[in-house]
Design a protein around this motif. Structure first.
Motif, short mmCIF file in Angstrom:
data_model
loop_
_atom_site.label_atom_id
_atom_site.label_comp_id
_atom_site.label_asym_id
_atom_site.label_seq_id
_atom_site.Cartn_x
_atom_site.Cartn_y
_atom_site.Cartn_z
N UNK A 102 -30.54 28.32 -10.93
CA UNK A 102 -29.40 28.94 -10.26
C UNK A 102 -29.74 30.37 -9.90
N UNK B 278 -26.02 24.75 -14.07
CA UNK B 278 -25.30 26.01 -14.15
C UNK B 278 -23.89 25.86 -13.58
N UNK C 244 -29.54 37.58 -9.97
CA UNK C 244 -29.73 36.97 -11.29
C UNK C 244 -30.30 35.57 -11.11
N UNK C 245 -31.16 35.17 -12.04
CA UNK C 245 -31.76 33.83 -12.01
C UNK C 245 -31.56 33.18 -13.38
N UNK C 246 -31.11 31.94 -13.40
CA UNK C 246 -30.94 31.23 -14.67
C UNK C 246 -31.36 29.77 -14.49
N UNK C 247 -31.99 29.21 -15.52
CA UNK C 247 -32.39 27.79 -15.45
C UNK C 247 -31.45 26.94 -16.29
N UNK D 205 -27.94 33.80 -8.45
CA UNK D 205 -26.72 34.52 -8.04
C UNK D 205 -27.14 35.59 -7.05
N UNK E 104 -29.11 33.32 -18.14
CA UNK E 104 -30.29 32.59 -18.59
C UNK E 104 -30.32 32.46 -20.10
#
Lengths: 339, 253
Positions: B67, A228, B58-61, B69, A25
């Motif tokens: 996204x 991503x 895991x979290x991602x923007x 994981x 992130x």
């Protein structure tokens, strides 16, 4: 605590561990060893945790000296390993005496690892000791660098094992990406029928692949919004050549991705030597998940496969130190410090 | 070529869940960047993190997607899709508020001169004089739409429609850390020295990633950034005394 002093250091020698998971992130990819399986193998050989940091050698060379007695293990792409006049077996653990000098050379490609009992110590940055070159964390190691070793609880040496076969290329299984179906069917078929080899300009961020014939670029002017991306993703860049993302990849990207290589098959890509043939095949997601879980279980049981080294004349260390003929020895036994 | 499947169609009403890789899920809120899709992604990302769904590692923007994981030891895409759908259905994410804890950053920047050589070119492509371009860029805060590509690196937007200028066809071999570059109604503030196809029109002294600092990453998604024109002498002065490059924050939300 023992130290290691680096004498001759080729390009691409870094300190690596499991990397820094959890910072996607913030734009920071996990990084860590290019071949994380090799870390698990080194840990199995030394009977220790796989989280310790080890030296990674990217098809290069390294000569080092240890200040005290220590245990080492050699894994990943095989190299010629000399120590005090003898040859050390690769994929094996060994004891080094204080002042011993280890010389490693002759890798055919891929990534080789030197593990130490207790691991290599270094400042922990964002939860890891590994260098992340693309992010500017840590750096390549240089001649004259001194690295401290962690405390070793001790354990067996002179043990070896048969590593997972991954040093001659082969088949890389992949799953579809959200963009796979943007590629025409005949182009996907041609991709899986094509034999690739590594472009030698690969690094820890990614590996470009070469093949005969036309590339695989999408012909239409599709613009894909950046999203991503993950290690194993196969980006098709503007020139049509596949680029497989690796440990230090960017965290987002807008190139179409034709497939994603299974994490458990990535070691076969990173360890392929120059010229080795690489092929790709799509498999269903459920099959891929099963393969990942089976590999995780296999890795958890790796210590069970470690066996005492069977010494052959070829790999016997300090050959001359053995008393082959009564009275004839290397002649310096009395001068040497005992470990 | 046939039309691509969702979510890559031109318009999209509802978010779409995709498997991504062997151990990931992508929730996409749009195939094109828009304020509402970006807002939805930011809000949903925060909600997923807060929900603590079993097996999410895991979290991602990114600009318009989130996204996740997964830990395959605990879950897989099929198992996580029901709770994800429930969360997606809980509200209209496109109407969500911006994340809490947002800051407004004031960042000194030099526009043009030999340290930011493409101001004139970029302004001309946007149909503006260089002075108009600088005034416009500095007239209102730009949103940190996402952090990504390189560590701590923000994508800032959205500029007015006449800034919908393409990336250049060739790459600039190297822009330095702190470079401010423009393309497709967005600006990137580079966190590393890098080659780029974006046009380099401003230069700051900001270091977006400081691994030894208590907070290694300067900016967060949802923050606002207001650039303030300074002279080269002023920037060098700032660079010499402040590792943050003169960036000053105040809480706004």
């Amino acid at each position: 605590m023992a130290e290691i002093l680096l004498h001759r250091v080729g390009p691409g020698v870094t300190l690596q561990d499991q990397g820094r998971a959890g910072y996607l992130a913030q734009g920071l990819s996990r990084g860590g060893a290019a071949d994380r399986l090799a870390l698990v193998e080194g840990a199995a050989l030394l009977g220790q945790d796989a989280g310790f940091a080890a030296l990674e050698i990217a098809a290069s060379y390294l000569a080092l000296e240890v200040s005290g007695s220590c245990r080492i293990a050699l894994t990943g792409a095989p190299m010629r390993a000399f120590c005090e006049g003898g040859v050390l077996a690769w994929q094996a653990s060994h004891a080094l005496a204080p002042g011993a000098r280890l010389e490693l050379s002759g890798a055919l490609g891929g990534y080789s690892y030197v593990h130490f009992g207790g691991g290599v110590d270094a400042p922990v940055i964002l939860g890891a000791r590994s260098a992340h070159l693309a992010a500017g964390i840590g750096r390549m190691l240089r001649a004259g660098d001194r690295l401290r070793l962690g405390a070793d609880h001790g354990g067996r040496v002179d043990h070896g094992f048969t590593p997972q076969a991954r040093f001659s290329g082969g088949l890389l299984r992949m799953v579809e990406t959200p963009q796979t179906q943007l590629f025409p069917a005949q182009q996907l078929a041609r991709f899986t029928e094509t034999v690739f080899c590594k472009d030698m300009r690969g690094n820890r961020m990614g590996q470009r692949l070469l093949s005969e014939g036309a590339g695989f670029a999408l012909t239409s002017g599709l613009s894909i919004l950046s999203e991503s991306i993950v290690p194993g993703d196969i980006q098709i860049t503007g020139d049509g050549a596949p680029f497989v993302l690796l440990a230090e990849c960017q965290t987002t990207g807008g190139y179409p991705r034709i497939g994603t290589v299974l994490p458990c098959d990535l070691p076969r890509l990173v360890q392929a030597p120059a010229g080795a043939e690489l092929r790709f095949a799509f498999i269903p997601l459920q099959e891929a998940i099963a393969a990942e879980r089976a590999e995780a279980a296999r890795r958890a049981g790796l210590r069970g496969g470690v066996r005492p080294l069977i010494r052959t004349l070829h790999d016997m260390r300090e050959l001359l130190a053995y008393q082959w003929i009564s009275g004839a020895t290397a002649g310096d036994e009395l001068d040497r410090e005992q470990p | 070529m046939s039309l691509p499947p969702e979510p890559y169609g031109p318009e999209q009403a509802a978010p779409v869940i995709h498997a991504m890789g062997v151990d990931g899920v992508l929730v996409s809120f749009g195939a094109r960047l828009s304020e509402r899709a970006n807002r939805a992604a930011l809000a949903f990302s925060a909600a997923v993190s807060e929900a603590g769904l079993h097996g999410v590692a895991e979290v991602a923007t990114s600009l318009a997607s989130v996204y996740l994981r997964l830990d395959l030891g605990q879950t897989e895409q099929e198992k996580i899709s029901a709770p994800l759908r429930a969360l997606l259905g809980a509200r209209d994410w496109f109407q969500a508020d911006l994340p809490l804890g947002r800051r407004l950053w004031r960042v000194p920047a030099v526009f043009g001169t030999e340290i930011a050589p493409q101001l004139d070119e970029a302004a001309a492509l946007a149909g503006l004089t260089p002075a108009e371009a600088v005034a416009e860029i500095c007239s209102a805060p730009l949103r940190v739409q996402t952090i990504g590509f390189a560590r701590g690196q923000p994508y800032l937007g959205e500029l007015p429609p006449h800034w919908d200028i393409p990336r250049q066809t060739g790459l600039s071999p190297q822009v330095p850390e702190g470079a401010l570059a423009v393309a497709i109604r967005q600006m990137v503030l580079f966190s590393v020295n890098t080659p780029t196809g974006w046009r380099h029109l401003g230069q700051t002294a900001v270091r977006l990633f400081r691994p030894d600092a208590p907070e290694p990453f300067l900016l967060r998604p949802g923050d606002d950034v207001l650039f303030q024109p300074v002279t080269r002498a002023e920037l060098e002065n700032i660079r010499a005394r402040d590792p943050q490059g003169g960036a000053i924050a105040e809480r706004v939300g």
